[in-house]
Write a protein that holds these residues in place. Structure first.
Motif, PDB file in Angstrom:
ATOM      1  N   LYS A  13       0.819  -1.225   0.000  1.00 28.03           N
ATOM      2  CA  LYS A  13       0.000   0.000   0.000  1.00 28.03           C
ATOM      3  C   LYS A  13       0.850   1.272   0.000  1.00 28.03           C
ATOM      4  O   LYS A  13       0.341   2.360   0.293  1.00 28.03           O
ATOM      5  CB  LYS A  13      -0.930  -0.021   1.213  1.00 28.03           C
ATOM      6  CG  LYS A  13      -1.982  -1.134   1.101  1.00 28.03           C
ATOM      7  CD  LYS A  13      -2.816  -1.258   2.346  1.00 28.03           C
ATOM      8  CE  LYS A  13      -2.024  -1.946   3.421  1.00 28.03           C
ATOM      9  NZ  LYS A  13      -2.651  -2.056   4.705  1.00 28.03           N
ATOM     10  N   THR A  14       2.147   1.119  -0.324  1.00 21.67           N
ATOM     11  CA  THR A  14       3.046   2.277  -0.313  1.00 21.67           C
ATOM     12  C   THR A  14       2.473   3.456  -1.086  1.00 21.67           C
ATOM     13  O   THR A  14       2.548   4.602  -0.651  1.00 21.67           O
ATOM     14  CB  THR A  14       4.398   1.878  -0.982  1.00 21.67           C
ATOM     15  OG1 THR A  14       4.844   0.687  -0.389  1.00 21.67           O
ATOM     16  CG2 THR A  14       5.439   2.958  -0.852  1.00 21.67           C
ATOM     17  N   GLU A  62      -0.658   5.898   0.215  1.00 27.00           N
ATOM     18  CA  GLU A  62      -0.535   6.825   1.332  1.00 27.00           C
ATOM     19  C   GLU A  62      -1.095   8.208   0.994  1.00 27.00           C
ATOM     20  O   GLU A  62      -0.796   8.759  -0.080  1.00 27.00           O
ATOM     21  CB  GLU A  62       0.937   6.966   1.703  1.00 27.00           C
ATOM     22  CG  GLU A  62       1.121   7.002   3.202  1.00 27.00           C
ATOM     23  CD  GLU A  62       2.569   6.747   3.562  1.00 27.00           C
ATOM     24  OE1 GLU A  62       3.273   7.743   3.728  1.00 27.00           O
ATOM     25  OE2 GLU A  62       2.965   5.559   3.607  1.00 27.00           O
ATOM     26  N   GLY A  63      -1.903   8.731   1.884  1.00 29.35           N
ATOM     27  CA  GLY A  63      -2.441  10.075   1.685  1.00 29.35           C
ATOM     28  C   GLY A  63      -3.747  10.093   0.897  1.00 29.35           C
ATOM     29  O   GLY A  63      -4.401  11.131   0.797  1.00 29.35           O
ATOM     30  N   ASN A  80       1.313   8.287  -8.887  1.00 28.94           N
ATOM     31  CA  ASN A  80       0.989   8.888  -7.587  1.00 28.94           C
ATOM     32  C   ASN A  80       1.074  10.399  -7.659  1.00 28.94           C
ATOM     33  O   ASN A  80       0.186  11.105  -7.181  1.00 28.94           O
ATOM     34  CB  ASN A  80       2.012   8.401  -6.558  1.00 28.94           C
ATOM     35  CG  ASN A  80       1.384   7.552  -5.475  1.00 28.94           C
ATOM     36  OD1 ASN A  80       1.955   7.383  -4.423  1.00 28.94           O
ATOM     37  ND2 ASN A  80       0.207   7.028  -5.706  1.00 28.94           N
TER      38      ASN A  80
END
Ligand code: PA5
Length: 433
Positions: free
Chosen positions: A7-8, A11-12, A368
Motif C-alpha cells: 500500500k506504499t 498513502e495520503g 501517484n
C-alpha cells in the motif's frame, strides 16, 4: 512467499476517518458470503472448491488430458465468457502469449465471437492436424459456442467417423440437463460438469478450466494447492492481516470517493487474458443496479506509450491496481558492449526482472504524483501454485467487494437480456422483443 498487498502508493489517499467503519462493512460482507455458501441453491460453491472438489472427476480430467496430449496436435476449446476465459487466462499467464509456439499440443479457441472469418481460420488451422474438441457450455444453447460446435462436430465426424469422433469430443456442461448433455448421452461423449452452485466467471477451478489447462500441460494439482492455500490465508478475520479483505475495502473506499474505474495493470505481456478474466469477474459481479467500478486493464510497458498519458494526466476518475510478479520464470541479462553505441551500458549486467521492477516503481511514483491512488498485488512468480492463489484472491475479493457495494455478486441479468434480444432478432422460436 504468499501474495501480498503493498500500500506504499496509497498513502495520503484515504483518511483515517474513511477507514473507520469499513471493518464492520467487511464483516457484514463476509457473513453474507458465508450465508451464500451454505444456502440451498446458492452460488458460492467456488469458495470451498479447493477443499471440496470431486476427486473422481479430477482424476478423469487428468486422464482425458493425458489422452488428448497423446493423440492430438490441437485441442479446440469451444466456449465463451465464463466458459472459456478462465482456461485461456491461466494457460497464457503460465505459458506466455506464445504458449502455442513449438508446443506438443496447441490450444485454439472457438465459439467466443460471431465472426465467420475467425471460425474459418481456426478450421483451416486444423487441416492435417490430429484433433480433439472440448465444448464447454452450461446452458448448451449459447449462440456463439453452439454455432462453432455444430461446425466442429461435423468436421470431426467427417474426418474420423462417428465412433472415433465421439472419443475425441469432450463435453463440459450441466450435470443433468441441456442440449449438450442430451447429445452426449446419445453420442457417448465423455462429459464433465459445470456445477450448479458455481457461475461461469467463478468456474476456472472446475472442469471448465481444468481440462484445457491440464491438456495444455500445466500442473492442476499445484494450481488447486495454491487456491487451497489462498482459501486458508484469506479466511483470516482481521482486516489488516487479510490482503484479500483489504483489497476489497480499498476498492470500496475509493469508489465512495468518486472513483469510477479500477485499472488493473501488469508489466508482463502474458497477463493479457488474465486481464480479460478479471474484467468479466468484476464487471459481471458488480456492474448492476447502476453501481460498480468499471474494470479496465492496461498492459505495461506497451500501454505506457499510449494510455499512459491518460493515466498520468486525464480525468481523475481512476485508481490503479498493479499486479506484480516478483520473479521471472527465466532471466535475461543486458550485455555490456564496447563503444556503448546505444548508451545502455549503465544497465549492462542487470536482469530484465530488475529493470522491470525499477520501471514499475518509477511508473507508480509518477502516477501517484498525478494523483492516482495505487495498490500493488505482489505475487511471487507465474507458476501454477501462485496463479491458483491469485485466482482465489480475486474471486473472494470480488464477492466481498460486491456485497460491500450492496449488489448480489453472483447473477448477470444484463447478459441474459442481450441473449434474449439476439435470439428474438434471429427468429429463434419462443423469443420476442
Ligand atoms: O458468466 C456467465 O454466466 C457467462 O459469461 C456465461 O459463462 C457465458 O454466457 C456462456 O454461457 P454458457 O456456459 O451457458 O454457454
Amino acid at each position: 512467499m504468499s501474495l501480498k498487498l503493498n500500500k506504499t502508493y496509497l498513502e495520503g489517499f484515504i483518511s483515517e476517518d474513511e477507514y473507520s467503519g469499513v471493518e464492520e462493512k467487511v464483516k457484514n460482507a463476509v457473513s453474507e458470503l458465508e450465508k451464500e455458501i451454505v444456502k440451498k441453491d446458492g452460488f458460492a460453491g467456488w469458495a470451498t472448491l479447493p477443499d471440496n472438489y470431486d476427486r473422481e472427476e479430477f482424476r478423469r480430467i487428468k486422464e482425458a488430458a493425458k489422452k488428448i496430449r497423446s493423440d492430438s496436435d490441437i485441442l479446440v476449446v469451444v466456449g465463451i465468457g465464463g466458459s472459456y476465459l478462465g482456461a485461456r487466462a491461466v494457460i497464457e499467464l503460465l505459458g506466455g502469449e506464445f504458449v502455442n509456439e513449438g508446443a506438443d499440443l496447441k490450444v485454439l479457441y472457438a465459439g467466443n465471437n460471431i465472426s465467420g472469418d475467425y471460425l474459418l481460420k481456426i478450421i483451416e488451422m486444423c487441416e492435417g492436424k490430429r484433433l480433439s474438441v472440448n465444448v464447454i457450455s452450461k446452458s448448451g444453447v449459447t449462440l456463439e459456442p453452439a454455432v462453432a460446435f455444430r461446425a466442429f462436430k461435423k468436421l470431426m465426424e467427417d474426418r474420423y467417423g462417428e465412433e472415433e469422433a465421439a472419443k475425441r469430443i469432450y463435453v463440459t456442461t450441466d450435470a443433468k440437463k441441456g442440449a449438450l448433455k442430451g447429445l452426449s448421452d446419445v453420442a457417448g461423449y465423455e462429459t464433465f460438469v459445470v456445477p450448479d452452485d458455481i457461475g461461469g466467471r467463478y468456474s476456472v477451478l472446475t472442469a471448465v478450466g481444468l481440462l484445457p489447462i491440464a491438456a495444455a500441460g500445466f500442473d492442476i494439482d499445484a494450481l488447486m494447492s495454491g487456491a487451497k492455500n489462498a482459501m486458508e490465508l484469506f479466511a483470516e478475520p482481521e482486516l489488516e492481516k487479510n490482503p484479500c479483505y483489504e483489497y476489497a475495502s480499498i476498492r470500496y473506499l475509493l469508489e465512495k470517493q468518486g472513483k469510477k474505474i479500477e485499472l488493473l495493470t501488469c508489466f508482463e505481456p502474458a497477463f493479457n487474458m488474465f486481464g480479460e478474466w478479471y474484467k468479466q469477474l468484476y464487471g459481471e459481479s458488480e456492474g448492476k443496479d447502476g453501481k460498480g467500478l468499471f474494470p479496465a486493464t492496461l498492459n505495461y510497458s506497451a500501454d505506457l506509450h499510449s494510455m499512459g498519458q491518460y493515466v498520468q494526466d486525464g480525468q481523475r476518475i481512476l485508481f490503479e491496481t498493479l499486479l506484480r510478479f516478483e520473479k521471472s520464470n527465466k532471466e535475461f541479462t543486458v550485455e555490456y558492449i564496447d563503444g556503448d553505441f546505444d548508451g545502455l551500458n549503465y544497465i549492462a549486467g542487470k536482469t530484465m526482472s530488475y529493470i522491470n521492477h525499477q520501471a514499475s516503481e518509477g511508473v507508480m511514483l509518477a502516477h501517484n504524483e498525478g494523483k492516482v491512488p495505487v495498490m500493488i498485488i505482489e505475487s511471487e512468480k507465474r507458476d501454477e501454485f501462485n496463479v491458483g492463489e491469485l485466482i482465489y484472491f480475486f474471486e473472494k475479493a470480488c464477492a466481498i467487494s460486491g456485497y460491500m457495494l450492496g449488489v448480489y455478486p453472483f447473477d448477470q441479468p444484463g447478459v441474459e437480456q442481450y441473449k434474449r434480444n439476439m435470439f428474438a432478432l434471429l427468429g429463434k422460436p419462443g423469443y420476442s422483443i
